[in-house]
Design an enzyme around this catalytic site. Structure first.
Site, PDB file in Angstrom:
ATOM      1  N   HIS A 105       0.849  -1.228   0.024  1.00  0.00           N
ATOM      2  CA  HIS A 105       0.023  -0.165  -0.170  1.00  0.00           C
ATOM      3  C   HIS A 105       0.777   1.282  -0.089  1.00  0.00           C
ATOM      4  CE1 HIS A 105      -3.389   2.763   0.808  1.00  0.00           C
ATOM      5  NE2 HIS A 105      -2.811   2.915   1.836  1.00  0.00           N
ATOM      6  N   HIS A 158       0.413   3.650  -7.999  1.00  0.00           N
ATOM      7  CA  HIS A 158      -0.138   3.367  -9.061  1.00  0.00           C
ATOM      8  C   HIS A 158       0.016   4.625 -10.247  1.00  0.00           C
ATOM      9  CE1 HIS A 158      -2.998   6.485  -7.644  1.00  0.00           C
ATOM     10  NE2 HIS A 158      -3.453   6.599  -8.591  1.00  0.00           N
TER      11      HIS A 158
END
Length: 346
Positions: A105, A158
């Site tokens: 994460h 991302h």
């Protein structure tokens, strides 16, 4: 009545023509409702393993997901506003994807192991080729936004891809310059820039066998970094397997350099400039990657204000050679932390 108008505005999804500067503008009313940092509200990150968007994929290291709030879509409706004189619009036809680079994460590209980062580069390359093969796609825009200051709504590492039905104006401008230079000199504009930068040397930050990272002579942002392939290539699929590994290496080093510069997690934009995908000959073009980092000092943002937005004229706060020295020193420190790397600083 007012609520009904707002609902109708949310449904507007089209691209509109700006006749003043001759470029398309994407209008996407629904994107105003996309979530802002759900993990800060105790909600599940949509990109983490086990989230509804990813749980059907099993174990994964790099994945491509459809953007849930796409600026472009194959289901885009017809324009709502009728064509009136100079006011014209088209369907916002295109594809928007998200590349989730790691199941972890937190972190940045520099926190991904080199071989894993090579897989990320390979996904960028495959998606460029796949989306670019579609007849209605003229340009595949691949980019990465990081940090609140850039407006990133999800913190999980991302990148994004916009497969566009038109060639962006920045790329059109570059193509024109490259083509004009090639016709006049019979050589590539960027190849000659690389030769000049290597002769002077003082703006180079890091290089390996196939790529060079530098703060360009003509930088607009204080700590702007460009990554240039040393070989004359037009897009990621042109790279060999070994070149992709070296691209993974230099992207890790650049992001580690940023995070070392002020000893903090720095925001940035990473933008791939590649040839259009409209099947024309762009042999004179040279792909490259540009990083824009918005801080001009540890706690001072460089704001794009009136002269920049209103006239597209950037004022450089400092001297490029001085900033390049700071980045080079940060790079040397970063290399001691990064683990495996394939190149060196000057």
């Amino acid at each position: 009545m007012w609520c009904e108008v707002l609902v109708e505005h949310v449904k507007v999804h089209e691209i509109r023509w700006n006749p003043l500067v001759r470029q398309w503008i994407i209008v996407a009313g629904h994107r105003g409702r996309r979530p802002w940092r759900p993990e800060e509200k105790g909600l599940l990150c949509p990109f983490c393993p086990g989230a509804p968007e990813t749980k059907h994929l099993g174990l994964w290291d790099v994945i491509v997901l459809p953007n849930k709030f796409p600026a472009l879509s194959l289901e885009a409706p017809k324009p709502t506003h009728p064509v009136i004189g100079l006011f014209r619009a088209r369907k916002a036809t295109g594809i928007c994807e998200v590349i989730v680079e790691t199941p972890i994460h937190e972190g940045d590209l520099c926190d991904i192991e080199l071989e894993h980062m090579k897989k990320v580069v390979e996904v960028f390359s495959k998606e460029y080729a796949k989306l670019g093969s579609l007849s209605y796609i003229k340009y595949v825009a691949e980019f990465r936004n990081k940090g609140k200051e850039i407006g990133v709504s999800l913190t999980h590492p991302h990148s994004q891809i916009y497969a566009l039905p038109f060639i962006p104006p920045r790329i059109k401008c570059e193509l024109k310059s490259f083509k004009k230079y090639f016709k006049k000199k019979g050589k590539c504009l960027l190849c000659d820039i690389i030769d000049l930068e290597k002769k002077e040397g003082e703006r180079i930050i890091y290089e390996n066998h196939y790529f060079i990272a530098l703060l360009p002579y003509f930088a607009m942002w204080p700590y702007e970094i460009h990554v240039y392939p040393k070989g004359h290539v037009q897009s990621l699929p042109d790279l060999s397997d070994e070149e992709k590994l070296h691209l993974a290496d230099i992207l890790r080093v650049v992001t580690a350099t940023y995070n070392t510069l002020f000893d903090r997690d720095l925001p940035y934009m990473m933008v791939f400039h590649q040839k259009p995908t409209d099947n024309k000959d762009y042999g004179y073009y040279h792909m490259h990657i540009e990083f824009y980092q918005p801080y001009r000092d540890k706690d001072k943002l460089k704001y794009a204000a009136g002269i920049e937005w209103g006239f597209w004229v950037f004022t450089y706060d400092g001297v490029p050679e001085g900033k390049a020295y700071e980045l080079r020193e940060a790079c040397r420190k970063a290399l001691r932390k990064i683990g495996k790397y394939l190149g060196k600083t000057p």
